[in-house]
Design a protein around this motif. Structure first.
Motif, PDB file in Angstrom:
ATOM      1  N   VAL A 290       0.866  -1.179   0.000  1.00 61.81           N
ATOM      2  CA  VAL A 290       0.000   0.000   0.000  1.00 61.81           C
ATOM      3  C   VAL A 290       0.906   1.233   0.000  1.00 61.81           C
ATOM      4  CG1 VAL A 290      -0.335  -0.045   2.508  1.00 61.81           C
ATOM      5  CG2 VAL A 290      -1.938   1.184   1.108  1.00 61.81           C
ATOM      6  N   LEU A 291       0.631   2.136  -0.936  1.00 66.74           N
ATOM      7  CA  LEU A 291       1.439   3.342  -1.086  1.00 66.74           C
ATOM      8  C   LEU A 291       0.828   4.462  -0.266  1.00 66.74           C
ATOM      9  CD1 LEU A 291       1.835   2.238  -4.561  1.00 66.74           C
ATOM     10  CD2 LEU A 291       3.824   3.164  -3.401  1.00 66.74           C
ATOM     11  N   CYS A 292       1.603   4.949   0.696  1.00 64.29           N
ATOM     12  CA  CYS A 292       1.125   5.899   1.712  1.00 64.29           C
ATOM     13  C   CYS A 292       1.903   7.194   1.704  1.00 64.29           C
ATOM     14  CB  CYS A 292       1.257   5.267   3.101  1.00 64.29           C
ATOM     15  SG  CYS A 292       0.540   3.654   3.305  1.00 64.29           S
TER      16      CYS A 292
ATOM     17  N   TYR B 129       2.864  -4.751   3.037  1.00 63.03           N
ATOM     18  CA  TYR B 129       3.885  -3.731   3.192  1.00 63.03           C
ATOM     19  C   TYR B 129       3.230  -2.360   3.043  1.00 63.03           C
ATOM     20  CZ  TYR B 129       7.293  -7.459   2.392  1.00 63.03           C
ATOM     21  OH  TYR B 129       8.031  -8.602   2.479  1.00 63.03           O
ATOM     22  N   ALA B 130       3.774  -1.369   3.699  1.00 64.82           N
ATOM     23  CA  ALA B 130       3.301   0.008   3.560  1.00 64.82           C
ATOM     24  C   ALA B 130       4.500   0.885   3.228  1.00 64.82           C
ATOM     25  CB  ALA B 130       2.628   0.483   4.838  1.00 64.82           C
ATOM     26  N   ALA B 131       4.439   1.558   2.083  1.00 64.69           N
ATOM     27  CA  ALA B 131       5.509   2.466   1.664  1.00 64.69           C
ATOM     28  C   ALA B 131       5.164   3.867   2.134  1.00 64.69           C
ATOM     29  CB  ALA B 131       5.673   2.433   0.153  1.00 64.69           C
ATOM     30  N   VAL B 132       5.989   4.409   3.011  1.00 64.09           N
ATOM     31  CA  VAL B 132       5.784   5.748   3.559  1.00 64.09           C
ATOM     32  C   VAL B 132       6.916   6.658   3.100  1.00 64.09           C
ATOM     33  CG1 VAL B 132       4.507   4.877   5.561  1.00 64.09           C
ATOM     34  CG2 VAL B 132       6.985   5.197   5.715  1.00 64.09           C
TER      35      VAL B 132
ATOM     36  N   TYR C 120       4.853   9.094  -6.923  1.00 63.25           N
ATOM     37  CA  TYR C 120       4.250   7.763  -6.925  1.00 63.25           C
ATOM     38  C   TYR C 120       5.117   6.721  -7.642  1.00 63.25           C
ATOM     39  CZ  TYR C 120       0.728   4.117  -7.547  1.00 63.25           C
ATOM     40  OH  TYR C 120       0.066   2.927  -7.546  1.00 63.25           O
ATOM     41  N   VAL C 121       5.530   7.029  -8.868  1.00 64.52           N
ATOM     42  CA  VAL C 121       6.263   6.051  -9.663  1.00 64.52           C
ATOM     43  C   VAL C 121       7.623   5.738  -9.039  1.00 64.52           C
ATOM     44  CG1 VAL C 121       7.317   5.603 -11.920  1.00 64.52           C
ATOM     45  CG2 VAL C 121       5.048   6.640 -11.787  1.00 64.52           C
ATOM     46  N   ALA C 122       8.358   6.757  -8.616  1.00 63.19           N
ATOM     47  CA  ALA C 122       9.671   6.546  -8.007  1.00 63.19           C
ATOM     48  C   ALA C 122       9.546   5.770  -6.691  1.00 63.19           C
ATOM     49  CB  ALA C 122      10.373   7.874  -7.770  1.00 63.19           C
ATOM     50  N   ASP C 123       8.570   6.145  -5.867  1.00 59.68           N
ATOM     51  CA  ASP C 123       8.389   5.453  -4.584  1.00 59.68           C
ATOM     52  C   ASP C 123       7.930   4.010  -4.801  1.00 59.68           C
ATOM     53  OD1 ASP C 123       9.176   7.760  -3.320  1.00 59.68           O
ATOM     54  OD2 ASP C 123       7.159   8.351  -2.722  1.00 59.68           O
ATOM     55  N   LEU C 124       7.061   3.797  -5.773  1.00 57.83           N
ATOM     56  CA  LEU C 124       6.621   2.435  -6.101  1.00 57.83           C
ATOM     57  C   LEU C 124       7.813   1.580  -6.515  1.00 57.83           C
ATOM     58  CD1 LEU C 124       4.459   0.272  -6.711  1.00 57.83           C
ATOM     59  CD2 LEU C 124       4.227   1.317  -8.987  1.00 57.83           C
TER      60      LEU C 124
ATOM     61  N   THR D  33      -0.578  -3.961  -5.635  1.00 55.86           N
ATOM     62  CA  THR D  33      -0.338  -2.628  -5.091  1.00 55.86           C
ATOM     63  C   THR D  33      -1.672  -1.896  -4.978  1.00 55.86           C
ATOM     64  OG1 THR D  33       0.044  -1.557  -7.248  1.00 55.86           O
ATOM     65  CG2 THR D  33       1.970  -2.533  -6.126  1.00 55.86           C
ATOM     66  N   ALA D  34      -1.794  -1.111  -3.918  1.00 61.86           N
ATOM     67  CA  ALA D  34      -3.013  -0.334  -3.702  1.00 61.86           C
ATOM     68  C   ALA D  34      -2.633   1.036  -3.167  1.00 61.86           C
ATOM     69  CB  ALA D  34      -3.937  -1.044  -2.715  1.00 61.86           C
ATOM     70  N   ALA D  35      -3.359   2.043  -3.604  1.00 59.91           N
ATOM     71  CA  ALA D  35      -3.159   3.389  -3.096  1.00 59.91           C
ATOM     72  C   ALA D  35      -3.905   3.537  -1.774  1.00 59.91           C
ATOM     73  CB  ALA D  35      -3.675   4.407  -4.108  1.00 59.91           C
ATOM     74  N   ALA D  36      -3.329   4.288  -0.865  1.00 56.61           N
ATOM     75  CA  ALA D  36      -3.949   4.505   0.447  1.00 56.61           C
ATOM     76  C   ALA D  36      -5.214   5.342   0.368  1.00 56.61           C
ATOM     77  CB  ALA D  36      -2.953   5.169   1.393  1.00 56.61           C
TER      78      ALA D  36
END
Length: 190
Positions: A14-16, A55-58, A83-87, A100-103
């Motif tokens: 999850v992208l946070c 996983y949670a990307a912060v 978004y793309v770089a962090d992903l 993958t899911a957006a927060a």
């Protein structure tokens, strides 16, 4: 048969990283819909799905989100460069294939996630932009596929091969909360 039994080892990310500037309300993942932070609702869906590890990307811009998710997901710190770089950075840790899911997808359900678990090929789940407009949701990005205007839902499978588009007419996937008006729609639907 539960999808997790068909595909062991699938993880979710999850992208946070959202700062919530368009919502004017602090860190975007912590914006509440239905009395719960959006990221909490996304984590509930992932926890109820057949994924193995969440996983949670912060980012440095979301320290309160980091504290909120740390007991529910494996935290990955990213640079907050978009978004793309962090992903990409987070996937170096998670690996592929991965859901993958957006927060900011507060109406995500386990069934949405589970529908991707038996796939290997990269898949972008999209909704017709006309559905978003009918719901009074502001489309963030759109693209035309085979003459139809589609909007990314914020749910994907990152895997091998060329990206496949999975079109879904589902109001729950049509509501990414980017503006207060989107949150009002999400509240109404939950």
């Amino acid at each position: 048969e539960h999808p997790a039994l068909r595909r062991a080892g699938m993880d979710a990310l999850v992208l946070c990283g959202g700062e919530g500037t368009r919502l004017d309300a602090g860190e975007k993942p912590l914006y509440e819909v239905g009395g719960e932070p959006m990221v909490g609702r996304v984590l509930d869906a992932l926890d109820a799905s057949g994924v193995d590890t969440v996983y949670a990307a912060v980012t440095p811009q979301t320290p309160e989100t980091r504290a909120y998710v740390r007991d529910r997901a494996t935290v990955i710190d990213t640079a907050g460069k978009g978004y793309v770089a962090d992903l990409g950075a987070a996937l170096e840790t998670v690996g592929t294939p991965a859901v993958t899911a957006a927060a900011d997808l507060p109406l995500l359900a386990a069934e949405h996630v589970d529908s991707l678990l038996d796939r290997d090929r990269s898949t972008s789940v999209c909704v017709p932009t006309r559905l978003q407009r009918a719901l009074d949701v502001c489309p963030d990005r759109t693209h035309t596929v085979e003459g139809r205007e589609l909007s990314p839902s914020g749910l994907n499978l990152v895997g091998d091969g060329a990206d496949r588009i999975d079109r879904r007419w589902d109001a729950r996937l049509a509501v990414n909360v980017n503006y207060a008006s989107d949150a009002t729609v999400a509240e109404r639907l939950c």
